[in-house]
Design a protein around this motif. Structure first.
Motif, PDB file in Angstrom:
ATOM      1  N   ARG A 234     -16.959-107.909 102.787  1.00  0.00           N
ATOM      2  CA  ARG A 234     -16.712-107.122 101.577  1.00  0.00           C
ATOM      3  C   ARG A 234     -17.927-106.953 100.665  1.00  0.00           C
ATOM      4  O   ARG A 234     -17.976-106.049  99.853  1.00  0.00           O
ATOM      5  CB  ARG A 234     -15.571-107.728 100.771  1.00  0.00           C
TER       6      ARG A 234
ATOM      7  N   CYS B 147     -24.361-104.539  97.575  1.00  0.00           N
ATOM      8  CA  CYS B 147     -23.505-103.379  97.785  1.00  0.00           C
ATOM      9  C   CYS B 147     -22.094-103.883  98.020  1.00  0.00           C
ATOM     10  O   CYS B 147     -21.879-104.739  98.882  1.00  0.00           O
ATOM     11  CB  CYS B 147     -23.994-102.571  98.990  1.00  0.00           C
ATOM     12  N   ASP B 148     -21.149-103.355  97.259  1.00  0.00           N
ATOM     13  CA  ASP B 148     -19.751-103.695  97.488  1.00  0.00           C
ATOM     14  C   ASP B 148     -18.921-102.455  97.812  1.00  0.00           C
ATOM     15  O   ASP B 148     -17.693-102.490  97.766  1.00  0.00           O
ATOM     16  CB  ASP B 148     -19.169-104.463  96.299  1.00  0.00           C
ATOM     17  N   ASP B 149     -19.593-101.356  98.137  1.00  0.00           N
ATOM     18  CA  ASP B 149     -18.906-100.137  98.558  1.00  0.00           C
ATOM     19  C   ASP B 149     -18.256-100.421  99.910  1.00  0.00           C
ATOM     20  O   ASP B 149     -18.956-100.632 100.912  1.00  0.00           O
ATOM     21  CB  ASP B 149     -19.910 -98.989  98.656  1.00  0.00           C
ATOM     22  N   SER B 150     -16.941-100.434  99.958  1.00  0.00           N
ATOM     23  CA  SER B 150     -16.235-100.857 101.171  1.00  0.00           C
ATOM     24  C   SER B 150     -16.571 -99.997 102.385  1.00  0.00           C
ATOM     25  O   SER B 150     -16.634-100.519 103.500  1.00  0.00           O
ATOM     26  CB  SER B 150     -14.728-100.899 100.935  1.00  0.00           C
TER      27      SER B 150
ATOM     28  N   VAL C 205     -19.506 -98.439 103.032  1.00  0.00           N
ATOM     29  CA  VAL C 205     -20.852 -98.794 103.481  1.00  0.00           C
ATOM     30  C   VAL C 205     -20.852-100.179 104.118  1.00  0.00           C
ATOM     31  O   VAL C 205     -21.396-100.370 105.220  1.00  0.00           O
ATOM     32  CB  VAL C 205     -21.859 -98.730 102.303  1.00  0.00           C
TER      33      VAL C 205
END
Length: 171
Positions: free
Chosen positions: A123, A142-145, A147
């Motif tokens: 995550r 980065c926590d952009d699911s 990506v």
């Protein structure tokens, strides 16, 4: 995200997994690499001489049930730096990491991240940026699911194809 926590803090927050993808053939130099180049070897029987805080952080995470894996993509023949990394990987495995190696020529049909990275629990991703000569530049989170999911899937493809550390012979 404005500030990036240190690795130990991120790993301390992991519950299930931490995966690390390394793709460079050389990183910045350090005294342990230089000592190895001069012919000095680790006294594996004397754990206090080589056990570092990093190893303890890994060992603590593994003891909590976190599955820690590292995959290294390397060019062959390997650089001296990779030869040294292979030698000193014993410390990583004794701390509880699983390590695999994938020759770069076996990745030609794979879509891979552009930078080294860690992914925690599928995550959160910490991306590492280096200069062309291997010097550390910076890190970002980065926590952009979407990506993180793409990069986690890339790691899994590398992992499936890679050779376990105890079976990989440096060439």
């Amino acid at each position: 995200m404005s500030s990036v926590p240190e690795f130990a803090e991120l790993l301390a927050g992991a519950v299930k997994s931490a995966v690390h993808l390394e793709m460079r053939d050389a990183y910045y130099s350090n005294p342990r690499f230089e000592a190895w180049q001069e012919g000095r070897r680790v006294e594996w029987a004397d754990r206090t001489s080589w056990w570092r805080p990093y190893h303890q952080v890994i060992a603590d995470a593994v003891a909590r049930g976190v599955h820690v894996r590292r995959a290294r993509i390397v060019s062959e023949p390997v650089t001296d730096y990779i030869r040294w990394e292979h030698y000193q990987t014993r410390a990583n495995t004794e701390a509880g990491e699983e390590v695999r190696w994938l020759p770069r020529h076996r990745t030609w049909d794979m879509l891979l991240p552009g930078s080294d990275l860690w992914i925690f629990d599928g995550r959160l991703m910490r991306v590492h940026h280096f200069s062309g000569d291997g010097e550390w530049i910076n890190k970002e989170l980065c926590d952009d699911s979407a990506v993180v999911g793409q990069q986690a899937a890339a790691f899994e493809r590398v992992w499936e194809r890679a050779v376990p550390h105890d079976q990989y012979e440096v060439k």
